[in-house]
Design a protein around this motif. Structure first.
Motif, PDB file in Angstrom:
ATOM      1  N   LEU A 135      85.424 -11.003  14.643  1.00 25.78           N
ATOM      2  CA  LEU A 135      84.212 -11.415  13.939  1.00 25.78           C
ATOM      3  C   LEU A 135      84.122 -12.929  13.808  1.00 25.78           C
ATOM      4  N   GLU A 136      85.238 -13.593  13.688  1.00 26.19           N
ATOM      5  CA  GLU A 136      85.212 -15.054  13.589  1.00 26.19           C
ATOM      6  C   GLU A 136      84.686 -15.672  14.884  1.00 26.19           C
ATOM      7  N   LEU A 165      81.278 -18.726   7.691  1.00 25.96           N
ATOM      8  CA  LEU A 165      81.603 -20.058   8.196  1.00 25.96           C
ATOM      9  C   LEU A 165      80.530 -21.028   7.737  1.00 25.96           C
ATOM     10  N   PRO A 166      80.903 -22.267   7.473  1.00 25.38           N
ATOM     11  CA  PRO A 166      79.889 -23.264   7.102  1.00 25.38           C
ATOM     12  C   PRO A 166      79.077 -23.707   8.321  1.00 25.38           C
ATOM     13  N   VAL A 167      77.805 -24.000   8.085  1.00 25.32           N
ATOM     14  CA  VAL A 167      76.930 -24.533   9.127  1.00 25.32           C
ATOM     15  C   VAL A 167      76.682 -26.002   8.802  1.00 25.32           C
ATOM     16  N   ARG A 168      76.958 -26.885   9.761  1.00 24.27           N
ATOM     17  CA  ARG A 168      76.879 -28.328   9.516  1.00 24.27           C
ATOM     18  C   ARG A 168      75.685 -28.950  10.240  1.00 24.27           C
ATOM     19  N   LEU A 191      73.738  -7.485  15.317  1.00 25.62           N
ATOM     20  CA  LEU A 191      73.917  -6.278  14.505  1.00 25.62           C
ATOM     21  C   LEU A 191      73.740  -5.021  15.356  1.00 25.62           C
ATOM     22  N   ALA A 192      72.768  -5.038  16.254  1.00 31.13           N
ATOM     23  CA  ALA A 192      72.515  -3.869  17.102  1.00 31.13           C
ATOM     24  C   ALA A 192      73.638  -3.644  18.105  1.00 31.13           C
ATOM     25  N   ALA A 193      74.363  -4.703  18.462  1.00 35.19           N
ATOM     26  CA  ALA A 193      75.412  -4.585  19.478  1.00 35.19           C
ATOM     27  C   ALA A 193      76.731  -4.060  18.913  1.00 35.19           C
ATOM     28  N   ASP A 194      76.880  -4.042  17.593  1.00 28.27           N
ATOM     29  CA  ASP A 194      78.146  -3.624  16.984  1.00 28.27           C
ATOM     30  C   ASP A 194      77.858  -2.676  15.831  1.00 28.27           C
ATOM     31  N   ALA A 195      78.185  -1.400  16.023  1.00 30.68           N
ATOM     32  CA  ALA A 195      77.876  -0.381  15.008  1.00 30.68           C
ATOM     33  C   ALA A 195      78.687  -0.541  13.735  1.00 30.68           C
ATOM     34  N   SER A 196      79.790  -1.296  13.794  1.00 31.19           N
ATOM     35  CA  SER A 196      80.634  -1.450  12.602  1.00 31.19           C
ATOM     36  C   SER A 196      80.122  -2.537  11.664  1.00 31.19           C
ATOM     37  N   LEU A 197      79.132  -3.316  12.100  1.00 33.73           N
ATOM     38  CA  LEU A 197      78.576  -4.370  11.260  1.00 33.73           C
ATOM     39  C   LEU A 197      77.554  -3.787  10.285  1.00 33.73           C
ATOM     40  N   LEU A 198      77.604  -4.254   9.045  1.00 32.45           N
ATOM     41  CA  LEU A 198      76.673  -3.796   8.022  1.00 32.45           C
ATOM     42  C   LEU A 198      75.528  -4.780   7.824  1.00 32.45           C
ATOM     43  N   SER A 199      75.824  -6.065   7.875  1.00 32.29           N
ATOM     44  CA  SER A 199      74.766  -7.066   7.692  1.00 32.29           C
ATOM     45  C   SER A 199      75.235  -8.418   8.180  1.00 32.29           C
ATOM     46  N   ILE A 200      74.272  -9.255   8.527  1.00 37.61           N
ATOM     47  CA  ILE A 200      74.536 -10.646   8.910  1.00 37.61           C
ATOM     48  C   ILE A 200      73.517 -11.501   8.166  1.00 37.61           C
ATOM     49  N   GLU A 201      73.972 -12.618   7.647  1.00 34.61           N
ATOM     50  CA  GLU A 201      73.091 -13.394   6.782  1.00 34.61           C
ATOM     51  C   GLU A 201      73.343 -14.888   6.968  1.00 34.61           C
ATOM     52  N   VAL A 205      77.446 -30.045   5.237  1.00 34.90           N
ATOM     53  CA  VAL A 205      77.279 -28.596   5.178  1.00 34.90           C
ATOM     54  C   VAL A 205      75.868 -28.303   4.677  1.00 34.90           C
ATOM     55  N   THR A 206      75.070 -27.669   5.530  1.00 35.03           N
ATOM     56  CA  THR A 206      73.690 -27.335   5.163  1.00 35.03           C
ATOM     57  C   THR A 206      73.527 -25.882   4.749  1.00 35.03           C
ATOM     58  N   GLY A 207      74.541 -25.069   4.987  1.00 34.11           N
ATOM     59  CA  GLY A 207      74.460 -23.658   4.618  1.00 34.11           C
ATOM     60  C   GLY A 207      75.674 -22.899   5.130  1.00 34.11           C
ATOM     61  N   GLN A 208      75.566 -21.586   5.066  1.00 35.68           N
ATOM     62  CA  GLN A 208      76.652 -20.712   5.498  1.00 35.68           C
ATOM     63  C   GLN A 208      76.078 -19.561   6.313  1.00 35.68           C
ATOM     64  N   ILE A 209      76.897 -19.035   7.216  1.00 30.28           N
ATOM     65  CA  ILE A 209      76.546 -17.829   7.951  1.00 30.28           C
ATOM     66  C   ILE A 209      77.634 -16.794   7.680  1.00 30.28           C
ATOM     67  N   SER A 210      77.232 -15.566   7.387  1.00 27.01           N
ATOM     68  CA  SER A 210      78.203 -14.530   6.996  1.00 27.01           C
ATOM     69  C   SER A 210      77.962 -13.246   7.761  1.00 27.01           C
ATOM     70  N   ILE A 211      79.052 -12.510   7.939  1.00 30.42           N
ATOM     71  CA  ILE A 211      79.011 -11.182   8.564  1.00 30.42           C
ATOM     72  C   ILE A 211      79.755 -10.216   7.651  1.00 30.42           C
ATOM     73  N   THR A 212      79.141  -9.077   7.386  1.00 33.12           N
ATOM     74  CA  THR A 212      79.780  -8.029   6.599  1.00 33.12           C
ATOM     75  C   THR A 212      80.043  -6.833   7.505  1.00 33.12           C
ATOM     76  N   SER A 213      81.291  -6.369   7.493  1.00 28.07           N
ATOM     77  CA  SER A 213      81.702  -5.275   8.381  1.00 28.07           C
ATOM     78  C   SER A 213      82.486  -4.243   7.580  1.00 28.07           C
ATOM     79  N   VAL A 214      82.440  -3.020   8.056  1.00 30.20           N
ATOM     80  CA  VAL A 214      83.270  -1.989   7.440  1.00 30.20           C
ATOM     81  C   VAL A 214      84.736  -2.300   7.749  1.00 30.20           C
ATOM     82  N   LEU A 215      85.625  -1.864   6.888  1.00 29.44           N
ATOM     83  CA  LEU A 215      87.053  -2.046   7.136  1.00 29.44           C
ATOM     84  C   LEU A 215      87.476  -1.207   8.335  1.00 29.44           C
TER      85      LEU A 215
END
Length: 244
Positions: A55-56, A149-152, A90-100, A158-168
């Motif tokens: 995911l990183e 991860l921070p977005v620069r 998100l559509a390419a990986d069924a284990s992902l719950l959300s990306i923001e 640092v102007t913001g962050q990008i995150s991925i949430t996945s099932v364990l």
């Protein structure tokens, strides 16, 4: 008395060896069980670390695309392709719950859950991002985990962050480890039984030899007494002839 004294050492040695062998077998069983649990834990940790590494990489690729747009002078929220990038991943990986993607004030700018756009992201995310020293951050829940991860911007700010949430990751199957531990325990039981049988045989042989030796000594004593009695009878029978 001689027989009892001869057999006692053999019995004492046998039971002492048996007791030591039994204790060592228990130690081996507990050690194998502990190793099995440690191996299961290590496998779970390894699976989670592998998933986080995957995911990183995905996060870095998304961040690079966002930062290209920032380098051109646009604001983070002005990226026209960001929403499509998130939804494609998100559509390419069924284990992902959300990306923001959220800005420095923790307001969601882009999200695969469109209903969350414009909302405040969870406080635990912002705290994790603040304590990460502008590096990758992680938040783990009961059945899912979030990485970010921070977005620069063009000047490194640092102007913001990008995150991925996945099932364990799915729990590692316990059966291979349990079967290996059970097999090792069966082998240890077999070894212990063989050692016990050898000790039993040796103890029985030593006891039989001691009994045989005691019996032989007893017979020798009886023969000695019989011979002495015969000599006495012979002297007594010869005495009257000498007087005549």
């Amino acid at each position: 008395m001689s027989q009892a004294s001869d057999c006692a050492p053999a019995r004492v040695n046998f039971w002492a060896c048996l007791e030591v062998g039994w204790r060592w077998w228990l130690v081996a069983v507990f050690t194998l069980a502990l190793l099995g649990m440690l191996l299961l834990s290590a496998q779970r940790t390894q699976a989670l670390q592998l998933r986080q590494a995957q995911l990183e990489v995905a996060l870095q690729q998304l961040r690079d695309r966002l930062e290209v747009n920032l380098a051109l002078g646009f604001e983070l929220g002005d990226n026209a392709n960001a929403q499509a990038l998130l939804e494609d991943l998100l559509a390419a990986d069924a284990s992902l719950l959300s990306i923001e993607v959220f800005d420095a004030t923790a307001i969601s700018l882009f999200s695969t859950d469109r209903g969350l756009i414009g909302e405040q992201v969870p406080g635990v995310w912002t705290r994790a991002a603040q304590t990460s020293q502008q590096q990758a951050w992680r938040v783990r829940g009961d059945d899912a985990f979030t990485m970010g991860l921070p977005v620069r911007g063009s000047f490194g700010e640092v102007t913001g962050q990008i995150s991925i949430t996945s099932v364990l990751p799915a729990p590692v199957s316990r059966w291979p480890v349990l079967l290996s531990v059970a097999l090792a325990m069966l082998v240890s039981v077999g070894v212990w039984l063989v050692i016990t049988a050898v000790l039993l045989r040796r103890g029985a042989r030593q006891q039989a030899q001691a009994q045989l030796q005691a019996a032989q000594q007893h017979l020798d004593g009886v023969d000695h007494r019989i011979a002495r009695a015969l000599r006495q009878m012979t002297r007594e029978s010869e005495a009257p002839h000498d007087e005549q």
